[in-house]
Design a protein around this motif. Structure first.
Motif, PDB file in Angstrom:
ATOM      1  N   UNK A 173       0.843  -1.209   0.000  1.00 44.40           N
ATOM      2  CA  UNK A 173       0.000   0.000   0.000  1.00 44.40           C
ATOM      3  C   UNK A 173       0.877   1.257   0.000  1.00 44.40           C
ATOM      4  N   UNK A 174       1.972   1.213   0.767  1.00 43.44           N
ATOM      5  CA  UNK A 174       2.888   2.366   0.787  1.00 43.44           C
ATOM      6  C   UNK A 174       3.483   2.580  -0.610  1.00 43.44           C
TER       7      UNK A 174
ATOM      8  N   UNK B  71      10.954   9.588  -0.753  1.00 48.97           N
ATOM      9  CA  UNK B  71      11.019  10.027   0.648  1.00 48.97           C
ATOM     10  C   UNK B  71       9.680  10.564   1.168  1.00 48.97           C
ATOM     11  N   UNK B  72       8.620  10.530   0.339  1.00 51.13           N
ATOM     12  CA  UNK B  72       7.330  11.023   0.819  1.00 51.13           C
ATOM     13  C   UNK B  72       6.665  10.036   1.776  1.00 51.13           C
ATOM     14  N   UNK B  73       7.086   8.778   1.740  1.00 49.07           N
ATOM     15  CA  UNK B  73       6.400   7.762   2.550  1.00 49.07           C
ATOM     16  C   UNK B  73       7.416   6.697   2.936  1.00 49.07           C
ATOM     17  N   UNK B  74       7.264   6.125   4.117  1.00 47.49           N
ATOM     18  CA  UNK B  74       8.202   5.065   4.507  1.00 47.49           C
ATOM     19  C   UNK B  74       7.440   3.750   4.708  1.00 47.49           C
ATOM     20  N   UNK B  75       8.227   2.692   4.917  1.00 46.64           N
ATOM     21  CA  UNK B  75       7.613   1.371   5.023  1.00 46.64           C
ATOM     22  C   UNK B  75       7.300   0.806   3.650  1.00 46.64           C
ATOM     23  N   UNK B  76       8.029   1.282   2.625  1.00 47.30           N
ATOM     24  CA  UNK B  76       7.789   0.838   1.238  1.00 47.30           C
ATOM     25  C   UNK B  76       8.428  -0.533   1.017  1.00 47.30           C
TER      26      UNK B  76
ATOM     27  N   UNK C 161      12.375   0.972  -0.028  1.00 50.60           N
ATOM     28  CA  UNK C 161      12.218   0.675   1.400  1.00 50.60           C
ATOM     29  C   UNK C 161      13.564   0.394   2.034  1.00 50.60           C
ATOM     30  N   UNK C 162      13.593   0.427   3.362  1.00 51.68           N
ATOM     31  CA  UNK C 162      14.857   0.144   4.058  1.00 51.68           C
ATOM     32  C   UNK C 162      14.884  -1.305   4.496  1.00 51.68           C
ATOM     33  N   UNK C 163      16.039  -1.915   4.356  1.00 56.82           N
ATOM     34  CA  UNK C 163      16.223  -3.219   4.993  1.00 56.82           C
ATOM     35  C   UNK C 163      16.001  -3.009   6.486  1.00 56.82           C
ATOM     36  N   UNK C 164      15.420  -3.997   7.135  1.00 55.54           N
ATOM     37  CA  UNK C 164      15.250  -3.914   8.585  1.00 55.54           C
ATOM     38  C   UNK C 164      14.034  -3.135   9.034  1.00 55.54           C
ATOM     39  N   UNK C 165      13.215  -2.580   8.094  1.00 52.89           N
ATOM     40  CA  UNK C 165      12.006  -1.862   8.518  1.00 52.89           C
ATOM     41  C   UNK C 165      10.918  -2.851   8.912  1.00 52.89           C
TER      42      UNK C 165
END
Ligand code: NAD
Length: 436
Positions: A158-159, A176-181, A187-191
């Protein structure tokens, strides 16, 4: 404007900001700062028309609240749930302001939500709803303004849709407008396990404080989603006995502890293929005693982890809670009255704004990586998270002991000091009247 006008008593938001006075005194806060925090900076109430698969049109209600931005752009998740209301979103946004300050990341607090049961939507309806939400709030959010993230019943996919929709509207790739992508979309590893991992680091620090032998410590978790699963997975690896888990359909109990990885495997496999949400109940496949969510909360365990929704521990059941430690992975699971009763009985509550801050911390790392265009290995993400969570846990714990207060008040005081410093840097009445 009086407090009553801002938030009638008895609402979630009123309860949330009700914590300000006590903690503000400990933090030595200027009254102007407390007054500022009683009012959300901006609120948007939207309607989202969605063309359903059968051709009909359905209009959903949604909200986005920016609570406070003195320390940076506002940050906070978007929740899809039938119980979403403006009052709830305002409370969640306030908690985000405090949470970002507790862990010292340069964000203020925001939150969003849509009143919907997403499990009743098809994948395509869900995508249209998510893109529709962004179409309505595109001028209200942005990488330097307000940065959403997942929350209850929203996820990485959804992100990704939301980031794509925002990028199309702005005609600019805007990860950078949304995280948890999803990872391939920036997205970031480890999120994925950051919230549970952050709570785990808090428990590990408490383990040192209390000299615990993990194999002798029993744990019950209410809510077996992202936060709950990852917290108990790590605890199980260290030998903690996870004796009870539950989801929205009920719970299971096993006195000698569950094999957590197989519980997680079953829970995740039993998702219906046509939906992106957990739809199965852990109760259906595992051989164990069935218990209700209410019974789970009242079990005689060492550590209770509420990891579902708010208002689970109330005056109705607080007196029956036997856990010695409560680790709030969920936001707002304990009502203020229940808190008082727990504190009187010596129950230690590691409050939500600290215990579940691992998620927003790694969201911050994701935002940093998106802006750098340079991505970190998972080891680096975890190392940085580990340091922040343990340092801030110990700072809050020390403050609690120093002021002989409860850990929630100490966490708020710790957060308010940072927010107050940011506000006071711009000048308060004290400065302006002295200058004349
Ligand atoms: P999720 O959607 O992954 O999981 C929620 C879980 O709670 C599911 O297992 C669901 O079945 C269960 N549940 C729902 N209603 C319940 C009920 N009445 N009784 C028992 N279980 C119930 O959500 P999540 O991301 O794990 O979030 C859970 C809580 O943690 C929320 O309060 C959320 O705001 C908070 N939180 C999550 C994150 C994150 O990064 N995921 C970060 C900070 C805070």
């Amino acid at each position: 404007m009086t407090d009553t006008q801002t938030a009638p008593t008895g609402t979630l938001f009123a309860d949330a900001i009700g914590r300000l006075d006590k903690a503000g005194k400990i933090a030595g806060l200027d009254p102007e700062v407390v007054e500022l925090l009683r009012h959300p900076k901006a609120v948007i109430h939207i309607s989202i028309p969605v063309r359903m698969d059968d051709g009909s049109l359905k209009v959903f209600e949604g909200y986005r609240v920016r609570h406070n931005s003195h320390r940076g752009p506002t940050k906070g998740g978007i929740r899809y749930h039938p119980g979403v209301s403006l009052d709830e979103v305002k409370a969640l946004a306030f908690w985000m302001t405090c949470k970002c300050a507790v862990v010292g990341i340069p964000f203020g607090g925001g939150k969003g939500g849509v009143t919907v049961d997403p499990r009743e939507l098809s994948h395509m309806e869900l995508e249209r709803l998510s893109r529709g939400f962004i179409q309505q709030v595109a001028d209200f959010i942005g990488p330097d303004v307000d940065i959403p993230a997942p929350d209850v019943y929203t996820n990485a996919r959804i992100m990704g849709w939301m980031m794509d929709e925002f990028s199309k509207i702005k005609r600019q790739h805007s990860p950078a407008v949304i995280t948890g992508k999803p990872i391939p979309l920036g997205g970031s590893l480890g999120r994925d396990d950051a919230t549970g991992r952050g709570a785990y680091y808090c428990i590990k620090e408490l383990e040192k404080q209390r000299g615990w032998d993990p194999t002798q410590i029993t744990v019950a978790v209410q809510g077996f989603g992202n936060g709950g699963q990852n917290a108990v997975k790590l605890l199980h690896t260290d030998g903690y006995k996870v004796v009870a888990v539950s989801d929205s359909k009920g719970g299971i109990y096993k006195a000698d502890g569950f094999d957590v990885p197989s519980l997680i495997q079953f829970k995740n496999q039993s998702r219906k293929l046509k939906a992106v949400y957990c739809d199965g109940s852990v109760c259906e496949a595992i051989q164990a005693e069935s218990i209700s969510n209410e019974q789970l909360l009242e079990l005689d365990v060492d550590v209770l982890i509420p990891a579902a929704l708010e208002n689970q521990i109330t005056t109705d059941n607080a007196a029956n809670i036997k856990a010695k430690v409560i680790v709030e992975v969920a936001n707002g699971p304990t009502t203020p009255d229940a808190d008082t009763s727990l504190a009187q009985r010596g129950t230690l509550v590691i409050p939500d704004i600290l215990a579940n801050a691992g998620g927003v911390t790694v969201s911050y790392f994701e935002w940093v990586q998106n802006r750098q265009g340079f991505y970190w290995p998972v080891e680096e993400v975890r190392e940085r998270l580990d340091k922040i969570m343990r340092d801030e846990f110990n700072a809050v714990y020390d403050l609690m002991e120093q002021h002989k207060t409860d850990m929630r008040t100490a966490a708020y005081a710790h957060a308010l000091k940072r927010i107050g410093d940011a506000v006071e840097a711009g000048g308060t009445q004290r400065y302006f009247t002295e200058a004349n």
